[in-house]
Design a protein around this motif. Structure first.
Motif, PDB file in Angstrom:
ATOM      1  N   ASP B 281      -7.877   0.562   5.526  1.00  0.00           N
ATOM      2  CA  ASP B 281      -7.105   1.650   4.916  1.00  0.00           C
ATOM      3  C   ASP B 281      -5.755   1.119   4.480  1.00  0.00           C
ATOM      4  OD1 ASP B 281      -9.116   3.490   5.414  1.00  0.00           O
ATOM      5  OD2 ASP B 281      -8.392   3.833   7.475  1.00  0.00           O
ATOM      6  N   ILE B 282      -5.313   1.588   3.321  1.00  0.00           N
ATOM      7  CA  ILE B 282      -4.003   1.179   2.833  1.00  0.00           C
ATOM      8  C   ILE B 282      -2.993   2.267   3.204  1.00  0.00           C
ATOM      9  CG2 ILE B 282      -2.619   0.742   0.764  1.00  0.00           C
ATOM     10  CD1 ILE B 282      -5.138  -0.533  -0.410  1.00  0.00           C
ATOM     11  N   VAL B 283      -1.922   1.842   3.852  1.00  0.00           N
ATOM     12  CA  VAL B 283      -0.892   2.787   4.301  1.00  0.00           C
ATOM     13  C   VAL B 283       0.470   2.250   3.848  1.00  0.00           C
ATOM     14  CG1 VAL B 283      -2.205   3.620   6.287  1.00  0.00           C
ATOM     15  CG2 VAL B 283      -0.740   1.591   6.541  1.00  0.00           C
ATOM     16  N   VAL B 293       1.137  -8.569   0.532  1.00  0.00           N
ATOM     17  CA  VAL B 293       1.538  -8.403  -0.862  1.00  0.00           C
ATOM     18  C   VAL B 293       0.281  -8.434  -1.726  1.00  0.00           C
ATOM     19  CG1 VAL B 293       2.979  -9.293  -2.724  1.00  0.00           C
ATOM     20  CG2 VAL B 293       3.616  -9.711  -0.328  1.00  0.00           C
ATOM     21  N   VAL B 294       0.168  -7.440  -2.634  1.00  0.00           N
ATOM     22  CA  VAL B 294      -1.000  -7.399  -3.523  1.00  0.00           C
ATOM     23  C   VAL B 294      -0.881  -8.519  -4.548  1.00  0.00           C
ATOM     24  CG1 VAL B 294      -2.248  -6.012  -5.200  1.00  0.00           C
ATOM     25  CG2 VAL B 294      -1.185  -4.913  -3.212  1.00  0.00           C
ATOM     26  N   THR B 295      -1.910  -9.349  -4.671  1.00  0.00           N
ATOM     27  CA  THR B 295      -1.847 -10.453  -5.637  1.00  0.00           C
ATOM     28  C   THR B 295      -2.739 -10.233  -6.850  1.00  0.00           C
ATOM     29  OG1 THR B 295      -3.567 -11.712  -4.530  1.00  0.00           O
ATOM     30  CG2 THR B 295      -1.307 -12.138  -3.840  1.00  0.00           C
ATOM     31  N   SER B 296      -3.773  -9.386  -6.706  1.00  0.00           N
ATOM     32  CA  SER B 296      -4.564  -9.088  -7.906  1.00  0.00           C
ATOM     33  C   SER B 296      -5.283  -7.767  -7.743  1.00  0.00           C
ATOM     34  CB  SER B 296      -5.559 -10.215  -8.209  1.00  0.00           C
ATOM     35  OG  SER B 296      -6.804  -9.951  -7.597  1.00  0.00           O
ATOM     36  N   VAL B 297      -5.550  -7.097  -8.836  1.00  0.00           N
ATOM     37  CA  VAL B 297      -6.239  -5.807  -8.823  1.00  0.00           C
ATOM     38  C   VAL B 297      -7.321  -5.837  -9.892  1.00  0.00           C
ATOM     39  CG1 VAL B 297      -6.012  -3.313  -9.086  1.00  0.00           C
ATOM     40  CG2 VAL B 297      -4.093  -4.646  -8.180  1.00  0.00           C
ATOM     41  N   THR B 298      -8.540  -5.458  -9.504  1.00  0.00           N
ATOM     42  CA  THR B 298      -9.626  -5.377 -10.482  1.00  0.00           C
ATOM     43  C   THR B 298     -10.212  -3.980 -10.394  1.00  0.00           C
ATOM     44  OG1 THR B 298     -10.133  -7.633  -9.816  1.00  0.00           O
ATOM     45  CG2 THR B 298     -11.707  -6.562 -11.299  1.00  0.00           C
ATOM     46  N   PHE B 299     -10.324  -3.322 -11.538  1.00  0.00           N
ATOM     47  CA  PHE B 299     -10.917  -1.984 -11.563  1.00  0.00           C
ATOM     48  C   PHE B 299     -12.429  -2.109 -11.735  1.00  0.00           C
ATOM     49  CE2 PHE B 299     -12.151   1.867 -14.037  1.00  0.00           C
ATOM     50  CZ  PHE B 299     -12.045   2.740 -12.968  1.00  0.00           C
ATOM     51  N   LEU B 300     -13.207  -1.549 -10.810  1.00  0.00           N
ATOM     52  CA  LEU B 300     -14.658  -1.703 -10.855  1.00  0.00           C
ATOM     53  C   LEU B 300     -15.371  -0.370 -11.032  1.00  0.00           C
ATOM     54  CD1 LEU B 300     -15.268  -4.353  -8.058  1.00  0.00           C
ATOM     55  CD2 LEU B 300     -15.302  -4.689 -10.527  1.00  0.00           C
ATOM     56  N   GLY B 301     -14.664   0.652 -11.522  1.00  0.00           N
ATOM     57  CA  GLY B 301     -15.325   1.936 -11.754  1.00  0.00           C
ATOM     58  C   GLY B 301     -15.201   2.856 -10.563  1.00  0.00           C
ATOM     59  N   ASP B 326       1.954  -7.198  -6.768  1.00  0.00           N
ATOM     60  CA  ASP B 326       3.258  -7.513  -6.185  1.00  0.00           C
ATOM     61  C   ASP B 326       3.824  -6.400  -5.311  1.00  0.00           C
ATOM     62  OD1 ASP B 326       3.323 -10.017  -7.185  1.00  0.00           O
ATOM     63  OD2 ASP B 326       4.421  -9.450  -9.019  1.00  0.00           O
ATOM     64  N   SER B 327       3.097  -5.274  -5.152  1.00  0.00           N
ATOM     65  CA  SER B 327       3.617  -4.239  -4.267  1.00  0.00           C
ATOM     66  C   SER B 327       3.358  -4.631  -2.820  1.00  0.00           C
ATOM     67  CB  SER B 327       2.989  -2.878  -4.592  1.00  0.00           C
ATOM     68  OG  SER B 327       1.591  -2.949  -4.422  1.00  0.00           O
ATOM     69  N   HIS B 328       4.215  -4.193  -1.927  1.00  0.00           N
ATOM     70  CA  HIS B 328       4.067  -4.493  -0.503  1.00  0.00           C
ATOM     71  C   HIS B 328       3.356  -3.329   0.154  1.00  0.00           C
ATOM     72  CE1 HIS B 328       6.832  -8.038  -0.191  1.00  0.00           C
ATOM     73  NE2 HIS B 328       7.002  -7.618  -1.454  1.00  0.00           N
ATOM     74  N   ILE B 329       2.267  -3.600   0.878  1.00  0.00           N
ATOM     75  CA  ILE B 329       1.505  -2.506   1.476  1.00  0.00           C
ATOM     76  C   ILE B 329       1.229  -2.797   2.943  1.00  0.00           C
ATOM     77  CG2 ILE B 329       0.362  -1.820  -0.683  1.00  0.00           C
ATOM     78  CD1 ILE B 329      -2.106  -3.368   0.323  1.00  0.00           C
TER      79      ILE B 329
END
Lengths: 291, 373
Positions: B281-283, B293-301, B326-329
């Motif tokens: 879970d992302i909080v 730190v988020v380094t990459s995001v891929t949209f898969l539907g 680059d957002s901190h989660i």
């Protein structure tokens, strides 16, 4: 795309052109000449006499009892040619089929060696091969000397139908093996596995899968042996001591006697009969392939 | 349940290369079993040994309690659907299906009844007279299945039967196969390298690698409780981390102590920890058990697949919430989302997504398929 396609077609046509000309000049035109001569007399007037002569000409032959008997000359000759050709073809098939099968299952090295061995006799002149068989089969020839050495014989072979058949089988055997072998070598071994998996023992695999799938090879093998054996004249002259006048001998004889029109008629009839035979075989194979 | 096939200590080597290494496997009546693994893992060899096309070098094969080592393929009550179907090109659809019955010299009426029943089962009524070479891949597949089922074998072996079909057809055939298996009540042994296929169809999955069985279990067991890093990586996506089992139900990784549901490990035993990407879970950063730190995001539907750098280790997380690069989660993990495994020879080989890309994954899949040919 379309343009490229057309260009390709043009190239194909250009490449095929020389063969087309060749085929026209040396295959189609001569065949037309054969038909033309068969249906004309020496003045080139239309006639069916040549054809009729083939079916009606009679002559006297001496019988074993010492008397004479009247026979239809050319029908008898034709029947004799057909009989010897069929016997030779059947022998070639019975020997060639298992050989081709074993060959196609052998290791690649063994296959290469055996194919070369089968082909080597084809590199030698046909006449020399036939002469060699004369030397072997003569009453005082190699065969009888070998038999004598082991206390058997002598056998009289030269000048009999057996000798003619031996000659035909020897000369045309490779033409039976090679087409069958080439079909067998391409046979998908997965089909054999599938047949075994579905309950076939060795015999059933052969009967239900391998044989039907190798039929195209068998048909072309049979064609390639039957046709030259039915029209051969040289083998019967040399190994049959000229006693077995075959259809090829008849054509040659009429031709040498400058009787071109009748020679053409015999050749024409032979051709028609062979075409009918081949068409029937092809139909059988197709039916078999669908059934 | 009745045991139908039993492999005991089966080994096989080709030219000194071990393909199967003392395999023990029990297969029960009316089961849909999948042998799953990468190419060269020994799954096809196992199938061929059961069919009788290969002889094991060592070990025994039992069929309903009887040793069948000496029995040739045509005497085994087991039929195969081959990878490229191996339909007989000289026979039409009807005769292909009738083939095993004709071999057995069944009566014409019986053959007709059974063939028509099979044609109905695989949905090919009206195709009787068609040549098999004129059929599409999916139709050929159906003929192959009908032909293998018509003589009612105890077991049907399927050797990657769907690998030659396109993705859409493949999905349909998966459902169809499952249905046919239920309807016929025959044990199916299915070989594939496609984990999704294995999970969606099987009662039991047998994961194989390097000639060894890595794990046997239901699809849920295999996915939720993988027994080593190989299984965790091969089935689905996994984050696999080095951890230390402090005591029962307490594991430490990334310097943080997590609660988990596993027990029975030694005190302070080094272990592999598996967390599935969809179980994280992302909080907000300050509420997270771990921060990254988020380094990459891929949209898969259906979801986003994001890669998060936590202290140098790259996590894969599947989430429906968008997080910018680059957002901190913060990462929050429930106790039952953590699966603990003993260390194995596969430890450290998988589970870090630092070199991950979808493209690369597909490339390696394609290479595997070519190898199988």
């Amino acid at each position: 795309m379309k343009k490229e396609h057309n260009a390709l077609r043009a190239v194909q046509r250009a490449v095929l052109a020389p063969y087309g000309v060749w085929a026209l000049l040396f295959i189609v035109v001569p065949l037309l000449f054969v038909a033309y001569y068969a249906f004309t007399d020496s003045n080139f007037a239309f006639t069916t006499d040549n054809i009729t002569r083939f079916f009606t000409a009679k002559s006297q032959v001496s019988t074993d009892a010492g008397g004479t008997r009247e026979v239809y000359t050319y029908l008898l000759i034709f029947w004799r040619s057909l009989k010897l050709a069929i016997i030779s073809t059947v022998i070639c098939l019975l020997m060639g089929y298992p050989t081709a099968y074993i060959l196609s299952r052998a290791s690649e090295r063994v296959q290469k060696i055996l194919i070369t061995l089968i082909m080597i006799p084809m590199w030698m002149n046909f006449l020399i091969r036939t002469y060699a068989w004369m030397t072997i089969l003569q009453d005082t020839g190699i065969l009888n000397r070998l038999l004598a050495a082991v206390g058997l014989g002598p056998v009289h072979v030269i000048g009999t139908e057996t000798a003619v058949v031996i000659g035909m089988v020897y000369d045309y055997f490779p033409y039976m093996i090679l087409p069958i072998y080439s079909v067998m070598a391409k046979l998908d071994m997965k089909l054999v596995e599938a047949a075994k998996d579905l309950g076939c023992n060795g015999w059933n695999v052969m009967r239900r899968v391998i044989f039907p799938l190798s039929l195209p090879g068998v048909i072309s093998g049979v064609t390639m042996v039957l046709i030259p054996s039915i029209s051969t004249f040289y083998i019967s002259q040399k190994l049959g001591n000229g006693k077995f006048y075959l259809i090829g001998d008849a054509i040659e004889g009429q031709y040498v006697a400058n009787n071109l029109h009748f020679a053409a008629a015999i050749a024409f009839i032979l051709m028609i009969v062979l075409l009918v035979c081949m068409a029937l075989m092809q139909r059988y194979a197709n039916r078999k392939a669908v059934a | 349940m009745r045991k139908i096939i039993e492999l005991k200590g089966v080994s096989k080597a080709y030219d000194g290369q071990v393909v199967l290494d003392h395999i023990n496997l029990d297969i029960y009546d009316n089961e849909f079993v999948t042998l799953l693994g990468p190419s060269g893992c020994g799954k096809t060899t196992t199938l061929r040994i059961i069919a009788g096309f290969e002889q094991p070098d060592e070990g025994q094969v039992f069929f309903m309690g009887e040793d069948i080592a000496a029995l040739p393929p045509h005497k085994r009550n087991v039929n195969t659907v081959f990878q490229r179907y191996a339909l007989f090109p000289h026979l039409n659809v009807y005769e292909n299906i009738a083939f095993p019955l004709r071999v057995k010299k069944a009566h014409g009426d019986e053959i007709d009844t059974k063939v028509r029943e099979m044609l109905r089962l695989v949905g090919l009524q009206g195709f009787e007279k068609r040549s098999v070479t004129s059929l599409s891949g999916g139709q050929q597949q159906r003929v192959a299945i009908a032909r293998a089922l018509v003589s009612q074998p105890k077991v049907l072996l399927l050797d990657e039967p769907l690998s030659a079909l396109d993705a859409k057809l493949r999905k349909d055939m998966q459902a169809e196969l499952h249905k046919i298996q239920r309807a016929s009540g025959i044990t199916f042994i299915f070989v594939t390298h496609d984990q999704e296929e294995a999970l969606s169809m099987s009662d039991t999955v047998v994961v194989m690698s390097e000639g060894l069985i890595q794990q046997i279990g239901t699809p849920t067991d295999i996915y939720n409780e993988p027994q080593n890093a190989f299984v965790a990586d091969f089935i689905g996506e996994s984050n696999i981390l080095n951890g230390i089992m402090l005591e029962d139900r307490k594991v430490k990784f990334h310097g943080h102590v997590f609660e988990c549901v596993d027990s029975g490990f030694e005190k302070n035993e080094p272990v592999d920890v598996v967390v599935r990407p969809e179980d994280v879970d992302i909080v907000p950063e300050e509420k997270g058990m771990l921060r990254g730190v988020v380094t990459s995001v891929t949209f898969l539907g259906v979801h986003y697949e994001i890669i998060v750098d936590v202290q140098g280790f790259k996590w894969m997380i599947q989430t429906t919430d968008f997080c910018a690069v680059d957002s901190h989660i913060g990462l929050f993990i429930e106790p039952d989302a953590i699966q603990i495994m003993h260390k194995s020879k596969y430890s450290g080989m998988f589970g870090d997504y630092s070199s991950f890309s979808n493209e690369f994954d597909e490339l390696s899949d394609a290479a595997a398929e070519v190898e199988e040919e």
